[in-house]
Design a protein around this motif. Structure first.
Motif, PDB file in Angstrom:
ATOM      1  N   GLY A 124     -78.471  21.959  33.959  1.00  0.00           N
ATOM      2  CA  GLY A 124     -77.357  21.905  33.017  1.00  0.00           C
ATOM      3  C   GLY A 124     -76.673  20.539  33.062  1.00  0.00           C
ATOM      4  O   GLY A 124     -77.149  19.587  33.715  1.00  0.00           O
ATOM      5  N   LYS A 125     -75.549  20.441  32.371  1.00  0.00           N
ATOM      6  CA  LYS A 125     -74.765  19.196  32.402  1.00  0.00           C
ATOM      7  C   LYS A 125     -73.861  19.255  33.625  1.00  0.00           C
ATOM      8  O   LYS A 125     -72.814  19.912  33.608  1.00  0.00           O
ATOM      9  N   LEU A 126     -74.276  18.540  34.644  1.00  0.00           N
ATOM     10  CA  LEU A 126     -73.617  18.661  35.945  1.00  0.00           C
ATOM     11  C   LEU A 126     -73.062  17.312  36.403  1.00  0.00           C
ATOM     12  O   LEU A 126     -73.602  16.247  36.059  1.00  0.00           O
ATOM     13  N   LEU A 127     -71.997  17.382  37.201  1.00  0.00           N
ATOM     14  CA  LEU A 127     -71.438  16.192  37.833  1.00  0.00           C
ATOM     15  C   LEU A 127     -72.080  16.060  39.210  1.00  0.00           C
ATOM     16  O   LEU A 127     -71.828  16.870  40.106  1.00  0.00           O
ATOM     17  N   LEU A 128     -72.896  15.015  39.371  1.00  0.00           N
ATOM     18  CA  LEU A 128     -73.638  14.818  40.610  1.00  0.00           C
ATOM     19  C   LEU A 128     -72.945  13.776  41.478  1.00  0.00           C
ATOM     20  O   LEU A 128     -72.414  12.778  40.959  1.00  0.00           O
ATOM     21  N   ASN A 129     -72.976  14.006  42.790  1.00  0.00           N
ATOM     22  CA  ASN A 129     -72.450  13.014  43.722  1.00  0.00           C
ATOM     23  C   ASN A 129     -73.525  11.969  44.023  1.00  0.00           C
ATOM     24  O   ASN A 129     -74.631  11.994  43.452  1.00  0.00           O
ATOM     25  N   GLY A 130     -73.235  11.067  44.932  1.00  0.00           N
ATOM     26  CA  GLY A 130     -74.174   9.985  45.224  1.00  0.00           C
ATOM     27  C   GLY A 130     -75.493  10.469  45.794  1.00  0.00           C
ATOM     28  O   GLY A 130     -76.569   9.965  45.412  1.00  0.00           O
ATOM     29  N   ASN A 131     -75.453  11.421  46.689  1.00  0.00           N
ATOM     30  CA  ASN A 131     -76.683  11.930  47.302  1.00  0.00           C
ATOM     31  C   ASN A 131     -77.554  12.630  46.261  1.00  0.00           C
ATOM     32  O   ASN A 131     -78.784  12.447  46.212  1.00  0.00           O
ATOM     33  N   GLY A 173     -66.705   8.392  41.571  1.00  0.00           N
ATOM     34  CA  GLY A 173     -66.509   9.825  41.389  1.00  0.00           C
ATOM     35  C   GLY A 173     -67.727  10.573  40.918  1.00  0.00           C
ATOM     36  O   GLY A 173     -67.594  11.689  40.389  1.00  0.00           O
ATOM     37  N   GLY A 174     -68.926  10.002  41.073  1.00  0.00           N
ATOM     38  CA  GLY A 174     -70.156  10.671  40.654  1.00  0.00           C
ATOM     39  C   GLY A 174     -70.489  10.433  39.194  1.00  0.00           C
ATOM     40  O   GLY A 174     -69.733   9.768  38.454  1.00  0.00           O
ATOM     41  N   LEU A 175     -71.647  10.968  38.769  1.00  0.00           N
ATOM     42  CA  LEU A 175     -72.118  10.799  37.397  1.00  0.00           C
ATOM     43  C   LEU A 175     -72.400  12.162  36.776  1.00  0.00           C
ATOM     44  O   LEU A 175     -72.876  13.087  37.445  1.00  0.00           O
ATOM     45  N   GLU A 176     -72.119  12.259  35.510  1.00  0.00           N
ATOM     46  CA  GLU A 176     -72.393  13.483  34.766  1.00  0.00           C
ATOM     47  C   GLU A 176     -73.754  13.336  34.075  1.00  0.00           C
ATOM     48  O   GLU A 176     -73.924  12.464  33.208  1.00  0.00           O
ATOM     49  N   LEU A 177     -74.718  14.172  34.468  1.00  0.00           N
ATOM     50  CA  LEU A 177     -76.090  14.063  33.966  1.00  0.00           C
ATOM     51  C   LEU A 177     -76.582  15.422  33.475  1.00  0.00           C
ATOM     52  O   LEU A 177     -76.144  16.482  33.960  1.00  0.00           O
ATOM     53  N   ASP A 178     -77.507  15.357  32.523  1.00  0.00           N
ATOM     54  CA  ASP A 178     -78.165  16.574  32.026  1.00  0.00           C
ATOM     55  C   ASP A 178     -79.395  16.836  32.890  1.00  0.00           C
ATOM     56  O   ASP A 178     -80.358  16.051  32.872  1.00  0.00           O
ATOM     57  N   ILE A 179     -79.397  17.915  33.615  1.00  0.00           N
ATOM     58  CA  ILE A 179     -80.462  18.269  34.541  1.00  0.00           C
ATOM     59  C   ILE A 179     -81.162  19.535  34.024  1.00  0.00           C
ATOM     60  O   ILE A 179     -80.493  20.531  33.710  1.00  0.00           O
TER      61      ILE A 179
END
Length: 502
Positions: A380-387, A342-348
């Motif tokens: 920001g703190k975003l949920l990123l997909n695989g790509n 389900g993706g990863l939540e990262l600080d961007i």
């Protein structure tokens, strides 16, 4: 009849009455002195019947007289003529007195005095009676029937206990019920059921794990040149994770990511050591075509020259650490793995969001998607997909170049492990299928099964990160017109030994 003669035989009431009358006749005959009384069957009845016919009904005080014997031997008034055998009736001379209402059947009385039949020659009356009794057929005795053989006594049936639902005993003789003597203790039954349940779960998990392992692409073990690294311990397992920037699934590209995953069961730690791709090292071993190679070049060139085996030889030769197994992941595999959870939540940061446009455009080109797919407008703190996560891990020109890139890669791997730990079974199943389907390794299925068991028990191990070269162990250089990192090999070896093997 003599009592001694009757002893041993059952008493017959008719015979007793007959003997009583016989004794009475004998007594009367004895009083007269002649003993002339005819005791043949029917004679008395005939006499009484004849007397009854002549005199009519008799009162209780009247005496019956015996009929007078005629000259031919017959008897007056007898219903049996002389030429008729005793026991047979003549239809002409038979006599049956008719009794009116109120009449009583005449009783038999002894013959009166003065009318005596002449005494017959031969035996006396008692003797003739005894002879007739002896001539009678023996009393019929009930035929003894053969008794059936006695059946064996049945054993008392054991008391059966019903528990609401009958327990099945395969192969037993209890017919599904638990005998009283086999009643189980509730605590023992609980633990027995628990053990059976755990055994079923264990077998099911092993079957599922084996299914996952069959999905892994096994490459087999190629030819190795250096396998004698001094840093080796039975408590530490070193697996090299290789991430390639290969644009095609069928070529050996340069390795963007080289992370040594060290599992130490004594320290209960998982150490991820990133090797900088620009380190200038000696590459010695075998090329893909089998030729020997001995050159100095960037470390990420080893995979291009000789694949995973030459890369492991290069690490073991330069840093003196044992590396026996590897796992290879390409662009496409990494995208599927991140999407499976389900993706990863990262600080961007905003700078990272803008810098991800170039790698995203390149990836979309090979994925055959529009160039602007998955672009980010802000950080920001975003949920990123695989790509998007792959573009973040490949980002090089934002921050401290390759040093910060390796840090992002370790961050992404750590985030994946943490999310899998807290995921539900369905998510873990999806993750396992994606990982195993997209991985390539040199490990056998038995080794992968053993590694999977260790991974289950090492899920709670502390995760540590390390980078080679560390600060103060390198200097910037230039070789063959390309920028490199000139490293202090001995210092790097000491750091590995201290952090991984303690």
């Amino acid at each position: 009849m003599d009592k001694n003669e009757r002893r041993g035989r059952p008493v017959d009431p008719y015979e007793e009455e007959y003997l009583r009358q016989l004794e009475e006749y004998s007594r009367i005959a004895g009083e007269d002195g002649s003993g002339d009384i005819d005791l043949t069957m029917g004679s008395a009845d005939d006499a009484f019947a004849s007397e009854y016919q002549r005199n009519g009904s008799a009162s209780n005080d009247s005496k019956y007289t015996a009929p007078v014997q005629q000259e031919r031997g017959g008897y007056e008034g007898s219903r049996y003529p002389r030429d008729t055998a005793p026991g047979q009736r003549s239809s002409e001379q038979g006599y049956r007195p008719e009794r009116g209402s109120g009449e009583k059947r005449p009783q038999r009385y002894p013959a009166p005095e003065g009318r005596r039949r002449p005494q017959r020659s031969g035996n006396s009356a008692p003797e003739r009676t005894r002879e007739r009794r002896e001539e009678r057929p023996a009393p019929r005795t009930p035929q003894k029937t053969k008794r059936p053989a006695p059946r064996p006594a049945k054993r008392p049936e054991k008391r059966e206990i019903h528990y609401g639902g009958e327990e099945l005993h395969f192969g037993g003789r209890s017919k599904g019920r638990v005998p009283a003597h086999e009643k189980r203790h509730p605590v023992r039954s609980f633990f027995r059921t628990l053990i059976i349940l755990l055994l079923v779960i264990f077998i099911g998990l092993n079957a599922l794990l084996y299914y996952y392992i069959t999905l892994v692409n096994r490459r087999g073990r190629g030819e190795r040149t250096f396998t004698n690294g001094s840093m080796n311990s039975s408590s530490v397992r070193n697996i090299l994770l290789i991430g390639s920037d290969t644009r095609s699934e069928n070529e050996n590209g340069r390795t963007d990511s080289m992370i040594l995953l060290s599992i130490n069961k004594d320290k209960k730690t998982i150490t991820m050591t990133s090797f900088m791709r620009d380190m200038y090292v000696e590459i010695r071993g075998k090329r893909t075509n089998g030729e020997d190679i001995d050159v100095w070049d960037k470390m990420n060139s080893a995979y291009v020259f000789g694949g995973a085996e030459l890369l492991m030889d290069t690490i073991e030769y330069n840093f003196d650490i044992s590396v026996d197994d590897y796992v290879y992941v390409d662009f496409f595999s990494f995208i599927d793995i991140v999407d499976s959870i389900g993706g990863l939540e990262l600080d961007i940061t905003d700078g990272e969001a803008a810098g991800m446009e170039d790698p995203l455009g390149e990836q979309n080109h090979y994925l055959k998607q529009p160039e602007a797919t998955d672009r980010l407008d802000h950080g920001g703190k975003l949920l990123l997909n695989g790509n998007q996560t792959l573009a973040y891990a490949r980002l090089r020109y934002v921050g401290n170049a390759d040093f910060q890139r390796t840090e992002r890669q370790r961050e992404v791997i750590g985030k994946i492990i943490k999310k899998v730990r807290s995921s539900d079974p369905l998510t873990i199943n999806s993750f396992a299928k994606a990982v195993c389907s997209d991985l390539s390794t040199n490990m056998s299925r038995a080794e992968m099964m053993l590694l999977a068991y260790k991974a289950v028990f090492s899920m709670n191990y502390d995760i540590e990160t390390l980078r080679l070269p560390a600060e103060g162990q390198y200097s910037f250089g230039s070789h063959g017109g390309q920028s490199t990192l000139d490293v202090d090999i001995e210092s790097c070896r000491g750091l590995l030994k201290a952090e991984i093997y303690n």
